[in-house]
Write a protein that holds these residues in place. Structure first.
Motif, PDB file in Angstrom:
ATOM      1  N   SER A 166      -0.255   4.307   0.151  1.00  0.00           N
ATOM      2  CA  SER A 166      -0.798   5.225   1.154  1.00  0.00           C
ATOM      3  C   SER A 166      -0.302   4.877   2.552  1.00  0.00           C
ATOM      4  O   SER A 166       0.075   5.753   3.331  1.00  0.00           O
ATOM      5  CB  SER A 166      -2.329   5.183   1.125  1.00  0.00           C
ATOM      6  OG  SER A 166      -2.830   5.553  -0.145  1.00  0.00           O
ATOM      7  N   ASP A 194      -5.645   3.786  -2.162  1.00  0.00           N
ATOM      8  CA  ASP A 194      -4.686   3.520  -3.240  1.00  0.00           C
ATOM      9  C   ASP A 194      -5.370   3.496  -4.598  1.00  0.00           C
ATOM     10  O   ASP A 194      -4.778   3.912  -5.609  1.00  0.00           O
ATOM     11  CB  ASP A 194      -3.980   2.176  -2.998  1.00  0.00           C
ATOM     12  CG  ASP A 194      -2.996   2.234  -1.834  1.00  0.00           C
ATOM     13  OD1 ASP A 194      -2.500   3.337  -1.539  1.00  0.00           O
ATOM     14  OD2 ASP A 194      -2.746   1.184  -1.220  1.00  0.00           O
ATOM     15  N   SER A 215       0.834  -1.195   0.000  1.00  0.00           N
ATOM     16  CA  SER A 215       0.000   0.000   0.000  1.00  0.00           C
ATOM     17  C   SER A 215       0.870   1.245   0.000  1.00  0.00           C
ATOM     18  O   SER A 215       1.612   1.498   0.950  1.00  0.00           O
ATOM     19  CB  SER A 215      -0.926   0.015   1.224  1.00  0.00           C
ATOM     20  OG  SER A 215      -1.594   1.256   1.316  1.00  0.00           O
ATOM     21  N   TYR A 230      -7.039   1.631   3.353  1.00  0.00           N
ATOM     22  CA  TYR A 230      -5.813   1.948   2.626  1.00  0.00           C
ATOM     23  C   TYR A 230      -5.922   1.483   1.166  1.00  0.00           C
ATOM     24  O   TYR A 230      -5.517   2.194   0.238  1.00  0.00           O
ATOM     25  CB  TYR A 230      -4.602   1.275   3.278  1.00  0.00           C
ATOM     26  CG  TYR A 230      -3.976   2.070   4.404  1.00  0.00           C
ATOM     27  CD1 TYR A 230      -3.566   3.374   4.210  1.00  0.00           C
ATOM     28  CD2 TYR A 230      -3.775   1.489   5.652  1.00  0.00           C
ATOM     29  CE1 TYR A 230      -2.981   4.099   5.238  1.00  0.00           C
ATOM     30  CE2 TYR A 230      -3.194   2.207   6.687  1.00  0.00           C
ATOM     31  CZ  TYR A 230      -2.795   3.511   6.474  1.00  0.00           C
ATOM     32  OH  TYR A 230      -2.219   4.223   7.488  1.00  0.00           O
ATOM     33  N   ALA A 231      -6.456   0.293   0.960  1.00  0.00           N
ATOM     34  CA  ALA A 231      -6.595  -0.241  -0.397  1.00  0.00           C
ATOM     35  C   ALA A 231      -7.505   0.655  -1.237  1.00  0.00           C
ATOM     36  O   ALA A 231      -7.225   0.930  -2.409  1.00  0.00           O
ATOM     37  CB  ALA A 231      -7.134  -1.663  -0.343  1.00  0.00           C
ATOM     38  N   HIS A 290      -6.776  -1.748   6.761  1.00  0.00           N
ATOM     39  CA  HIS A 290      -6.151  -2.246   5.529  1.00  0.00           C
ATOM     40  C   HIS A 290      -7.080  -2.039   4.337  1.00  0.00           C
ATOM     41  O   HIS A 290      -6.636  -1.656   3.245  1.00  0.00           O
ATOM     42  CB  HIS A 290      -5.809  -3.724   5.683  1.00  0.00           C
ATOM     43  CG  HIS A 290      -4.663  -3.970   6.624  1.00  0.00           C
ATOM     44  ND1 HIS A 290      -4.023  -5.184   6.716  1.00  0.00           N
ATOM     45  CD2 HIS A 290      -4.039  -3.153   7.513  1.00  0.00           C
ATOM     46  CE1 HIS A 290      -3.069  -5.106   7.623  1.00  0.00           C
ATOM     47  NE2 HIS A 290      -3.056  -3.890   8.113  1.00  0.00           N
TER      48      HIS A 290
END
Length: 265
Positions: free
Chosen positions: A133, A180, A131, A176-177, A173
């Motif tokens: 970010s 991105d 990631s 974040y994905a 998580h």
């Protein structure tokens, strides 16, 4: 004795002997008719005394003061201070070796593994490997761990600690994905406002309060309407650095997030 013989006898270099003469730690001996210095036993004794004091850890200035004190009172005080300094250094070495032992026990070492143990616990759950970010957050947190005042660092760690709980990790998580995925998106993309709302719901109240407190130090284009600019070097540098690393759509996510957090507060 010549200077080379004196230096060999006491176990120092001739350059050291000349340096001690220059600092007046060692008296100049009488010179012979040919101009050479003639050293005697008393010179060797004086030079050995300086060497012993230096090996104990006294500075040359301290040695000069000790040698000027015929009764040795100042020497006792200096040696007590030196002993206390060495005790503190010993404690520091014990702590450092314990930290090194913990690092060496880790199966996979990363440059960020050398941050404080408290910050390492926070960074451990940020998926920097996949990631971009999260990697930005990791780098900024590692930087803050190094340059921030201890009180500020402790506050940052406390703010992030709720996000390291098992129930928050998977959710983080996923966020974040999604962030991105907006790397090449348009700021008007419908996913931008939805992600901002989800981030606002994800951020704990204490962290939201801290972020709102720094709104005035954010760059002008980031601040929600009605937020006055204030002089806050720490917060401003943090936010400016972060925004320099993200895309326009990702920046818009954070701008909307700031508005939502301000409204929540």
């Amino acid at each position: 004795m010549r200077i080379s013989e004196l230096a060999t006898l006491v176990g120092v270099s001739t350059r050291t002997v000349r340096h001690y003469h220059h600092l007046e730690l060692l008296p100049e001996p009488e010179r012979l008719a040919n101009g050479y210095r003639e050293y005697r036993l008393r010179d060797a004794v004086a030079l050995a005394r300086v060497r012993r004091l230096a090996e104990l850890g006294l500075s040359l200035d301290e040695i000069r003061d000790v040698l000027a004190d015929a009764q040795g009172r100042e020497l006792r005080e200096m040696l007590l201070e030196l002993d206390a300094d060495l005790a503190r250094q010993q404690e520091t070495i014990v702590v450092r070796r314990a930290r090194l032992a913990a690092l060496l026990a880790e199966p996979d070492l990363h440059p960020d593994s050398t941050v404080s143990p408290e910050m390492a616990a926070v960074l451990r759950d940020l998926p920097a490997e996949d990631s971009k970010s999260a990697e930005i957050d990791r780098e900024l947190l590692a930087l803050m761990d190094t340059v921030a005042d201890p009180a500020d660092r402790a506050e940052i760690i406390d703010l992030f600690r709720p996000l390291t709980k098992p129930e928050a990790i998977a959710r983080g998580h996923a966020l974040y994905a999604r962030l991105d995925e907006l790397a090449d998106a348009d700021p008007g993309d419908s996913r931008v406002s939805t992600l901002a709302a989800d981030l606002a719901a994800y951020i704990p109240d204490e962290m939201a309060t801290a972020m709102v407190a720094n709104l005035g130090s954010a760059p002008d284009h980031m601040r929600p309407p009605g937020t006055d600019s204030v002089e806050n070097a720490g917060g401003g540098q943090w936010l400016t650095s972060m925004y320099a690393e993200v895309s326009a759509a990702q920046a818009e996510v954070f701008r909307l997030l700031m508005i939502m957090l301000k409204e929540r507060g």
